[in-house]
Design a protein around this motif. Structure first.
Motif, PDB file in Angstrom:
ATOM      1  N   GLN A 682      51.244  40.661  39.483  1.00 28.40           N
ATOM      2  CA  GLN A 682      50.551  40.324  38.230  1.00 28.40           C
ATOM      3  C   GLN A 682      51.184  39.076  37.648  1.00 28.40           C
ATOM      4  O   GLN A 682      52.404  38.921  37.632  1.00 28.40           O
ATOM      5  N   ASN A 684      52.793  36.427  35.257  1.00 25.04           N
ATOM      6  CA  ASN A 684      53.798  36.599  34.194  1.00 25.04           C
ATOM      7  C   ASN A 684      54.666  37.829  34.420  1.00 25.04           C
ATOM      8  O   ASN A 684      55.397  38.241  33.511  1.00 25.04           O
ATOM      9  N   HIS A 715      43.922  41.428  33.363  1.00 19.58           N
ATOM     10  CA  HIS A 715      44.987  40.600  33.927  1.00 19.58           C
ATOM     11  C   HIS A 715      44.565  39.927  35.227  1.00 19.58           C
ATOM     12  O   HIS A 715      43.711  40.435  35.961  1.00 19.58           O
ATOM     13  N   HIS A 738      40.999  36.574  39.421  1.00 15.46           N
ATOM     14  CA  HIS A 738      40.778  36.796  37.996  1.00 15.46           C
ATOM     15  C   HIS A 738      39.771  37.922  37.811  1.00 15.46           C
ATOM     16  O   HIS A 738      38.887  38.124  38.647  1.00 15.46           O
ATOM     17  N   GLU A 756      36.224  40.921  28.716  1.00 12.01           N
ATOM     18  CA  GLU A 756      37.520  40.354  29.085  1.00 12.01           C
ATOM     19  C   GLU A 756      37.378  38.973  29.713  1.00 12.01           C
ATOM     20  O   GLU A 756      38.351  38.246  29.814  1.00 12.01           O
ATOM     21  N   ASN A 777      41.220  38.690  20.951  1.00 15.08           N
ATOM     22  CA  ASN A 777      42.087  39.855  21.114  1.00 15.08           C
ATOM     23  C   ASN A 777      43.229  39.757  20.116  1.00 15.08           C
ATOM     24  O   ASN A 777      43.257  38.837  19.272  1.00 15.08           O
ATOM     25  N   LEU A 779      46.165  38.842  20.483  1.00 15.21           N
ATOM     26  CA  LEU A 779      47.010  37.655  20.650  1.00 15.21           C
ATOM     27  C   LEU A 779      46.347  36.393  20.127  1.00 15.21           C
ATOM     28  O   LEU A 779      47.031  35.411  19.818  1.00 15.21           O
ATOM     29  N   THR A 780      45.016  36.387  20.055  1.00 16.27           N
ATOM     30  CA  THR A 780      44.307  35.180  19.606  1.00 16.27           C
ATOM     31  C   THR A 780      43.774  35.307  18.186  1.00 16.27           C
ATOM     32  O   THR A 780      43.064  34.428  17.714  1.00 16.27           O
ATOM     33  N   THR A 793      43.311  45.753  17.587  1.00 13.84           N
ATOM     34  CA  THR A 793      43.233  45.583  19.043  1.00 13.84           C
ATOM     35  C   THR A 793      41.869  46.057  19.509  1.00 13.84           C
ATOM     36  O   THR A 793      41.063  46.561  18.723  1.00 13.84           O
ATOM     37  N   THR A 798      45.603  47.677  23.903  1.00 12.44           N
ATOM     38  CA  THR A 798      46.529  46.674  24.432  1.00 12.44           C
ATOM     39  C   THR A 798      46.283  45.334  23.744  1.00 12.44           C
ATOM     40  O   THR A 798      45.140  45.002  23.428  1.00 12.44           O
ATOM     41  N   GLU A 800      46.275  42.453  24.974  1.00 16.63           N
ATOM     42  CA  GLU A 800      45.536  41.494  25.799  1.00 16.63           C
ATOM     43  C   GLU A 800      44.043  41.778  25.837  1.00 16.63           C
ATOM     44  O   GLU A 800      43.261  40.932  26.258  1.00 16.63           O
ATOM     45  N   TYR A 802      40.179  42.175  25.020  1.00 21.94           N
ATOM     46  CA  TYR A 802      39.261  41.405  24.182  1.00 21.94           C
ATOM     47  C   TYR A 802      38.146  42.300  23.637  1.00 21.94           C
ATOM     48  O   TYR A 802      37.822  43.347  24.211  1.00 21.94           O
TER      49      TYR A 802
END
Length: 955
Positions: A682, A684, A715, A738, A756, A777, A779-780, A793, A798, A800, A802
């Motif tokens: 995965q 990162n 991911h 992806h 996603e 999401n 994070l954004t 979320t 999670t 990440e 969306y």
């Protein structure tokens, strides 16, 4: 345990499918970015319209195996076939702030070595609208036998635009039209640059004195606003008029301060004045202020034409020019011309002789010449004449003619040039006439006819001139037509006959001509000689680097060939293996006579003989190296990128699987592939899952397949694949996979959109609504977003993950609507069920509506479900039954409530054939978001398989 879940990867045994999947490249151009419109022009031409200054983004979508390489090129337009811009090797072409000159036809060329390349094109049309320009012209004509005069005014409006602009003329606030009255005429003139419309005011009347506006428009194409320019016409409107404070030709001495004034004598509106210089810009230190130009301490290089221009957009610009001449003299030369009538090239007593003198001066015609003999002024007589402007010589040249040369005429003659009364130093040149004055000869010194040097070294070409006086020597190239000397000049003068070259290169090789000049010596036919320059340079070989693959036990022949060099031969060749010197290979008799290559033969490839081989070839000037990498390892796999729908999502676990396919490059070149080593990591993350996959005999073009499962949405993963043979590991291939959500028609299998992927499953924003849905999401999220509304979320919890939501802060108003429209589905069943999660939290929540758009007879939207008001900080699920009668789309409509605390979100949209579950979800079993203070309750159907497995372990 969370880390364990991340690394669990199910590896399903592979299987082979089909033979020969190699396919030629195919391409299709897709647009993205800020296009105004993409339309079909004529039959099949695609036109992409974009506003100047926006970002152009074109994508070349390719298929074919192996993966095609993409190259973008551009032509200037349909009239040119030649590419005028550097090629771009990338599937995506992006041009920031595109300019009008970058419009034209763009070509996408995809090739993979199979069949012919695929070439697609699209024409990019850049739209723009410049500021209009308005000029006024007036005419006066006599009418009816000079009893009175008629005045006509032409207002000319010009603009550059694409597409062609539409013109609107206004008097004050009133719009004028063609032939509105007898005094108004609007027309388009012929042979004009740009778009032009003329407003003609005939037989000017009092009411015609007013403000006129020219408004230009491209009808808001690409959002380009209209532009306008206004001019006020009065009874004093007049074109500019000028006069100068000095004469049009101004002669000054070097070092003087020069001031020139350009005075306005007319013009309404008040004209603008501007000074310019030709050639080149105004001199350094010159000051142009209004109509005054000042040049301090003027020098000879400041000579030239200075233009004063006055403009006020009425009539033609007024222009006055000053020719500034700064007195100067340079380059004094002389010529000795024997008796022309007798075609003599020598000085002989009893024949005529002419001595000429010339200087380059400014102003040329003001130069005066004076002749001296043996230090005394020459006295004119019947046999000694002084002439000026000899037609056979350059302008303003002084000639001293000696008729019937006598012995007493021998001596030293001096020609002096001067500017009378000017502080410019005189220039003089001496000519000695005697029995020893003879015309020149030229030759190349012994041993210097051929000059051989090494590339990068200096070189000196020499020609010797004999005679009295000795003229300069002029050098030029012989063997190359219109070729320039290394100095960049076609002809170069050397006073000593030596042409000096610094750091010669191979393109300087060739024949050079030296010849005598016809000045500072005899004015006779030039004498010539030639010198050959040979530039030696190290050899160039091929291959510079080569990867040699062969099965174990098979022989290999390595060859290093000489492409070019000077000298063009191999003096020596040395072979090395892993840096160690090898014994010289046996010499083939034929190769010994013309050594243009070197060879090394390996009887059998083994593990010990595999490695790096180096062949160093020399031609006594330098050396070059061929590198060979010899091995029996397998080539890299070739990933197959055209797998249909490789991503398969799983609703319950928030996981997805990926169908990985590949072929083996040149499997018969080496030993058979025994197995593959698969590594999945995965992005990162540092840990990877590794698996060995055994295979049988792999053939060229055979498609291999492996299914990766339990990949986490959304991911991305790095996949590495390495083939193994009896030799060992081969070349590794890697790619990034992806998560992409499906864009299919609904079927019996699960088809859930988690949002996603940026393509959001093919959903689009409705163009008729007030604002758009937003994908984000945790994070954004905007850190300054409104509190107490919207989800923290997505449904998975999670950061990440969306989801789609509507932002109801300013400038949104009560009742504004945002619509998200699904792809078009073909109805193949009577009943469908739309399932989705929604989040409606905030005291100003408006409404969330689900509509069905039927496409069987036009577009008809019907309400299928609606919910309003605050439902708490929780994700809840809805099941909505629909029964479309034909092709259909589903629409999620968010309606803004009374305030900014009204964000609405949706996630995990599923469309399935059949009826919805009879028993709806228990409203008490909802997903409560962290931080809400409520107990954490959830339906088991939201848990993934791993969570159920862990729960079983706990029990």
């Amino acid at each position: 345990m969370e880390v364990t879940c991340l690394l669990l990867l199910a590896l399903i045994p592979f299987h082979c499918r089909g033979q020969g999947v190699y396919a030629p490249a195919q391409a299709q151009i897709m647009h993205a970015g800020q296009a105004c419109v993409v339309k079909e022009d004529n039959i099949s031409e695609r036109v992409y319209t974009i506003r100047e200054g926006d970002t152009l983004m074109l994508q070349c979508l390719v298929t074919g195996h192996p993966r095609p390489q993409v190259r973008w090129t551009k032509t200037a337009g349909s009239a040119s076939d030649k590419f005028q811009e550097t090629s771009v090797f990338n599937e995506t072409l992006r041009i920031e702030r595109i300019a009008r000159t970058q419009g034209g036809r763009y070509y996408c060329k995809a090739e993979n070595g199979v069949g012919v390349p695929a070439i697609k094109s699209i024409r990019v049309d850049v739209q723009y609208l410049d500021e209009p320009m308005l000029t006024v012209h007036q005419t006066v004509s006599d009418v009816r036998g000079n009893f009175y005069q008629e005045k006509t005014v032409f207002l000319r409006c010009t603009v550059n635009s694409n597409p062609p602009a539409r013109f609107i003329w206004k008097r004050g606030s009133d719009t004028l039209s063609h032939s509105q009255d007898n005094g108004v005429d609007i027309y388009e003139p012929l042979y004009t640059q740009g778009e032009t419309k003329v407003l003609k005011l005939k037989n000017l009347r009092p009411q015609d004195y007013a403000s006129y506006t020219c408004q230009v428009s491209v009808r808001n194409v690409c959002g380009i606003p209209d532009k306008a320019i206004t001019f006020r016409l009065t009874n004093t409107t007049a074109p500019p008029a000028l006069k100068l404070s000095v004469n049009e030709t101004l002669v000054v001495n070097p070092g003087e301060n020069v001031t020139v004034q350009c005075l306005l004598t007319g013009g309404d509106p008040l004209p603008q004045l501007q000074w310019s210089h030709g050639p080149g810009p105004l001199p350094l230190g010159a000051l142009a202020q209004g109509g005054t130009l000042s040049i301090p301490s003027v020098q000879a290089r400041d000579s030239g034409y200075y233009n004063c221009t006055a403009t006020n957009n009425v009539g033609n610009p007024a222009k006055k020019t000053v020719n500034l001449l700064v007195r100067s003299m340079k380059n004094a030369t002389f010529q000795i011309t024997p008796d022309v009538i007798k075609e003599s090239e020598n000085i002989q007593l009893g024949q005529d002789l002419k001595l000429s003198c010339h200087v380059d001066a400014v102003p040329q015609e003001k130069v005066t010449y004076q002749w001296f003999k043996n230090g005394k002024p020459a006295r004119m007589s019947k046999r000694l004449l002084v002439t000026r402007n000899d037609p056979e010589l350059p302008a303003v040249t002084s000639s001293l003619e000696l008729i019937d040369l006598h012995f007493s005429d021998y001596g030293t003659y001096l020609c002096m040039a001067s500017f009378p009364g000017a502080p410019v130093p005189d220039l003089s040149v001496e000519v000695n006439i005697s029995s020893e004055t003879v015309p020149p000869t030229i030759s190349v010194p012994k041993g210097r006819a051929v000059v051989t040097v090494r590339e990068g070294s200096p070189a000196e070409l020499q020609c010797e001139v004999r005679g009295k006086p000795r003229p300069p020597v002029l050098w030029s190239r012989v063997d190359k037509e219109a070729a320039l000397l290394p100095s960049g000049l076609p002809l170069e003068e050397t006073p000593d006959g030596k042409l000096r070259l610094e750091r010669v290169s191979r393109d300087m090789s060739g024949t050079y001509r030296c010849q005598t000049a016809r000045y500072n010596g005899f004015n006779v036919r030039p004498r010539e000689a030639q010198v050959q320059l040979n530039v030696q340079f190290p050899p160039e070989v091929e291959p510079s680097s080569q990867d040699v693959r062969q099965a174990l036990g098979r022989p290999v022949l390595l060859r290093c060939s000489l492409l070019r060099g000077s000298p063009q031969r191999i003096a020596s060749a040395v072979w090395r293996f892993k840096g160690q010197l090898l014994p010289p290979p046996p010499v083939v008799p034929a190769a010994a006579e013309a050594p243009d290559h070197a060879e090394l033969r390996l009887d059998a490839v083994t593990r010990d003989s595999s490695g790096s081989y180096e062949c160093s070839v020399s031609n006594d000037v330098g050396s070059a190296v061929c590198l060979f990498q010899v091995s029996a390892k397998a080539y890299s796999p070739e990933f197959y990128f055209d797998t249909p729908n490789p991503t398969r999502s799983h609703k319950l676990s928030k996981n997805y699987s990926y169908v990985l396919q590949w072929t083996q490059r040149e499997p018969d070149a080496v030993d058979p592939v025994l197995n593959y080593r698969l590594s999945v990591r995965q992005l990162n993350q540092h840990n990877a899952v590794v698996k060995a996959i055994p295979v049988r005999r792999v053939e060229k073009g055979q498609l291999l397949e492996y299914i990766l499962t339990d990949l986490r949405v959304p991911h991305s993963y790095e996949v590495r694949l390495t083939p193994y043979t009896t030799f060992g590991a081969g070349d590794m291939a890697s790619r990034i996979i992806h998560y992409t959500e499906p864009i299919n028609s609904p079927n019996l299998s699960d088809n859930t959109c988690h949002f996603e992927d940026e393509k959001i499953c093919g959903y689009t924003q409705d163009l008729t609504d007030n604002f758009d849905w937003t994908r984000q999401n945790a994070l954004t999220q905007n850190p300054k977003r409104s509190p107490n509304t919207g989800p923290p979320t997505d449904i998975s919890g999670t950061p990440e993950g969306y989801y789609m939501f509507i932002e109801t802060s300013r400038p949104r108003e009560l009742g504004d609507r945002a619509r998200l429209v699904s792809p078009l589905y073909n109805a193949s069943a009577k009943f469908y069920c739309v399932s989705f999660f929604y989040h409606m939290y905030g005291k100003h929540i408006g409404s969330l509506n689900l509509l069905v758009r039927s496409r069987n007879k036009g577009a008809l939207d019907t309400h299928a479900w609606s919910l309003s008001g605050n439902k708490g900080n929780v994700w809840q699920q809805a099941h909505v039954p629909i029964s479309p009668s034909g092709p259909f789309q589903i629409i999620f409509e968010g309606v803004r409530g009374s305030g900014y605390l009204g964000d609405i979100a949706i996630d995990d949209v599923t469309l399935k054939k059949g009826e919805c579950p009879r028993k709806q979800m228990d409203p008490n079993k909802v997903v409560v978001m962290p931080g809400s203070g409520a107990p954490c309750q959830s339906s088991p159907q939201l848990w993934g398989p791993m969570a159920i497995f862990l729960l079983a372990l706990q029990r």
